[in-house]
Design an enzyme around this catalytic site. Structure first.
Site, PDB file in Angstrom:
ATOM      1  N   ASP A 137      11.812  24.084   4.759  1.00  0.00           N
ATOM      2  CA  ASP A 137      12.019  22.916   5.573  1.00  0.00           C
ATOM      3  C   ASP A 137      13.367  22.694   6.238  1.00  0.00           C
ATOM      4  O   ASP A 137      13.937  22.098   5.410  1.00  0.00           O
ATOM      5  CB  ASP A 137      11.328  21.670   5.179  1.00  0.00           C
ATOM      6  CG  ASP A 137      11.081  20.677   6.185  1.00  0.00           C
ATOM      7  OD1 ASP A 137      10.099  20.769   6.841  1.00  0.00           O
ATOM      8  OD2 ASP A 137      12.086  19.923   6.557  1.00  0.00           O
ATOM      9  N   GLU A 139      16.415  21.480   8.425  1.00  0.00           N
ATOM     10  CA  GLU A 139      17.118  20.374   9.282  1.00  0.00           C
ATOM     11  C   GLU A 139      18.060  20.964  10.204  1.00  0.00           C
ATOM     12  O   GLU A 139      18.807  21.625   9.885  1.00  0.00           O
ATOM     13  CB  GLU A 139      17.710  19.053   8.507  1.00  0.00           C
ATOM     14  CG  GLU A 139      16.835  18.553   7.761  1.00  0.00           C
ATOM     15  CD  GLU A 139      15.615  18.005   8.275  1.00  0.00           C
ATOM     16  OE1 GLU A 139      15.807  17.567   9.225  1.00  0.00           O
ATOM     17  OE2 GLU A 139      14.150  17.934   7.704  1.00  0.00           O
ATOM     18  N   ASP A 237       9.424  25.457  11.847  1.00  0.00           N
ATOM     19  CA  ASP A 237      10.587  25.899  11.048  1.00  0.00           C
ATOM     20  C   ASP A 237      11.056  27.511  11.180  1.00  0.00           C
ATOM     21  O   ASP A 237      12.360  27.772  11.340  1.00  0.00           O
ATOM     22  CB  ASP A 237      10.667  25.606   9.696  1.00  0.00           C
ATOM     23  CG  ASP A 237      10.443  24.154   9.362  1.00  0.00           C
ATOM     24  OD1 ASP A 237      11.521  23.519   9.169  1.00  0.00           O
ATOM     25  OD2 ASP A 237       9.281  23.537   9.344  1.00  0.00           O
ATOM     26  N   HIS A 299      12.951  13.352   6.179  1.00  0.00           N
ATOM     27  CA  HIS A 299      13.556  14.051   6.837  1.00  0.00           C
ATOM     28  C   HIS A 299      15.009  14.706   6.312  1.00  0.00           C
ATOM     29  O   HIS A 299      15.984  15.030   6.963  1.00  0.00           O
ATOM     30  CB  HIS A 299      14.038  13.457   8.187  1.00  0.00           C
ATOM     31  CG  HIS A 299      12.901  12.783   8.973  1.00  0.00           C
ATOM     32  ND1 HIS A 299      11.795  13.673   9.420  1.00  0.00           N
ATOM     33  CD2 HIS A 299      12.490  11.443   9.215  1.00  0.00           C
ATOM     34  CE1 HIS A 299      10.872  12.930  10.234  1.00  0.00           C
ATOM     35  NE2 HIS A 299      11.451  11.418  10.024  1.00  0.00           N
ATOM     36  N   ASP A 304      12.021  17.010   1.831  1.00  0.00           N
ATOM     37  CA  ASP A 304      10.777  17.384   2.655  1.00  0.00           C
ATOM     38  C   ASP A 304      10.032  18.748   1.823  1.00  0.00           C
ATOM     39  O   ASP A 304       8.967  18.845   1.612  1.00  0.00           O
ATOM     40  CB  ASP A 304      11.196  17.781   4.061  1.00  0.00           C
ATOM     41  CG  ASP A 304      11.384  16.519   4.875  1.00  0.00           C
ATOM     42  OD1 ASP A 304      10.808  15.206   4.042  1.00  0.00           O
ATOM     43  OD2 ASP A 304      11.661  16.413   6.004  1.00  0.00           O
TER      44      ASP A 304
END
Length: 384
Positions: A137, A139, A237, A299, A304
């Site tokens: 995941d 960011e 993603d 987040h 996550d």
């Protein structure tokens, strides 16, 4: 005279039957009284040397089982030259296009491959497909209310889940230094919890990707006998953020293994939402449905990923079938779909990235997965 002779015959026949019945009864009595009598023990012994055991027919294999498995497991990734070599060994026509070579080779090995696979003990469906899952995941850099934005990955987490043990066995984690927009916005830092200092100390994406590949190799991911799949929460993603990062980092193409992944939301919906409806399938919604709470900071890429891994493990415990269900395929020149967008700037901005990417998302049906057809990607460049 005829009647008298027939009555005599009937009487003799009746006496004969009586003698047979009496003899049978005596034999039964002898069996019960003298169980040590070898004459009867031999008759009752199922393992007597002259009694042949019942053996189910098994068709003999004409080819080396190890070689059959080796070829069939990597058939989709073999080059045309490798296929021609195998066909020549089997004295089969090795001329033609790669697709023709593929079909000939698959047909040649298919029968033996089926025999070998049927001889294996039954396993959980997912265990039959994979040994490990790599849950990810990302960011990225972002701005508030700006959807047409050149995102760059700033956090690269990966959670390794052992499919058989149903547990997390290792974690890869690294922050990434953005190059196009090196200064994080206040919104981005507040949203992700990532500070400017964290990314300033980090390595660029290419170096982090190399470190990730080294981590994969340490677990033998990518070896021929170790099967794995990437797992993400939705398609964004890999289909958006990772693909966009590959463009930013001037990579020629999205790495081939990243083009196939498990969208856990689709798998979750197939498993749990057939009888019960959910208002929205997202990370928090899936956790709530499974009576689980989010652990950590929302987040945060690492937190996550850990929570997605918890969902994956729970689904494995519930004997869910987790398999690759989406892939990226190259969009051929001139074949981009023309979408009539509404007069809404936000919606139009959200769609811009789709029109600029080389790869588009394609769903994979179960039949396509089981047959291996999903690996025959006509829109992929063979040299990618």
């Amino acid at each position: 005279m005829a009647n008298s002779s027939s009555s005599v015959d009937d009487e003799e026949l009746g006496n004969f039957y009586k003698l047979i019945i009496e003899a049978s009864q005596k034999i039964q009595e002898m069996k019960l009284k003298d169980t040590s009598n070898s004459e009867f023990k031999i008759a009752e012994d199922d393992n007597a040397p002259y009694v042949l055991p019942i053996v189910p027919y098994k068709e003999p294999l004409r080819k080396n089982p190890k070689h059959v498995l080796h070829v069939m497991k990597r058939l989709h990734s073999m080059t045309a030259a490798e296929m021609q070599k195998e066909l020549k060994k089997a004295h089969i026509d090795s001329r033609g296009k790669r697709s023709q070579l593929y079909n000939r080779l698959k047909k040649y090995f298919r029968k033996e491959y089926t025999i070998i696979k049927n001889a294996e003990p039954p396993r959980n469906k997912t265990e039959a497909f994979y040994d490990y899952f790599v849950v990810m995941d990302f960011e990225c850099t972002c701005e508030a209310d700006l959807y047409n934005y050149n995102h760059e990955i700033i956090e690269f987490p990966a959670i390794l889940v052992d499919v058989r043990k149903k547990e997390i066995v290792d974690i890869f984690h690294s922050y990434v230094r953005p190059l196009v927009n090196p200064q994080l916005s206040e919104f981005c830092s507040a949203f992700t919890g990532i500070t400017q200092e964290m990314v300033d100390k980090a390595s660029p994406f290419i170096d982090v990707l190399d470190s990730f590949r080294a981590w994969m190799q340490s677990h033998r991911l990518g070896q021929k006998d170790v099967r794995y799949a990437f797992v993400t929460d939705g398609p964004w993603d890999i289909a958006k953020f990772f693909q966009m990062q590959c463009i930013q980092s001037k990579l020629n193409a999205v790495p081939h293994d990243f083009r196939f992944y498990i969208n856990i939301r689709r798998s979750f919906a197939n498993k749990y939402c057939k009888r019960r409806s959910m208002q929205k399938i997202n990370l928090s919604g899936m956790l709530t449905f499974l009576n689980m709470e989010f652990e950590g900071r929302e987040h945060s890429g690492l937190d996550d990923s850990k929570n997605i891994a918890r969902i994956v493990i729970k689904m494995l415990e519930d004997r869910s079938e987790l398999r690759v269900n989406e892939k990226l395929v190259r969009t051929k020149e001139g074949e981009k779909a023309k979408i009539l967008l509404p007069d809404n700037k936000e919606y139009r901005d959200r769609q811009v990235w789709k029109d600029n990417f080389l790869y588009t998302i394609q769903q994979i049906s179960r039949d396509s997965f089981i047959s291996g057809e999903y690996l025959d990607c006509d829109t992929c460049d063979e040299n990618d």
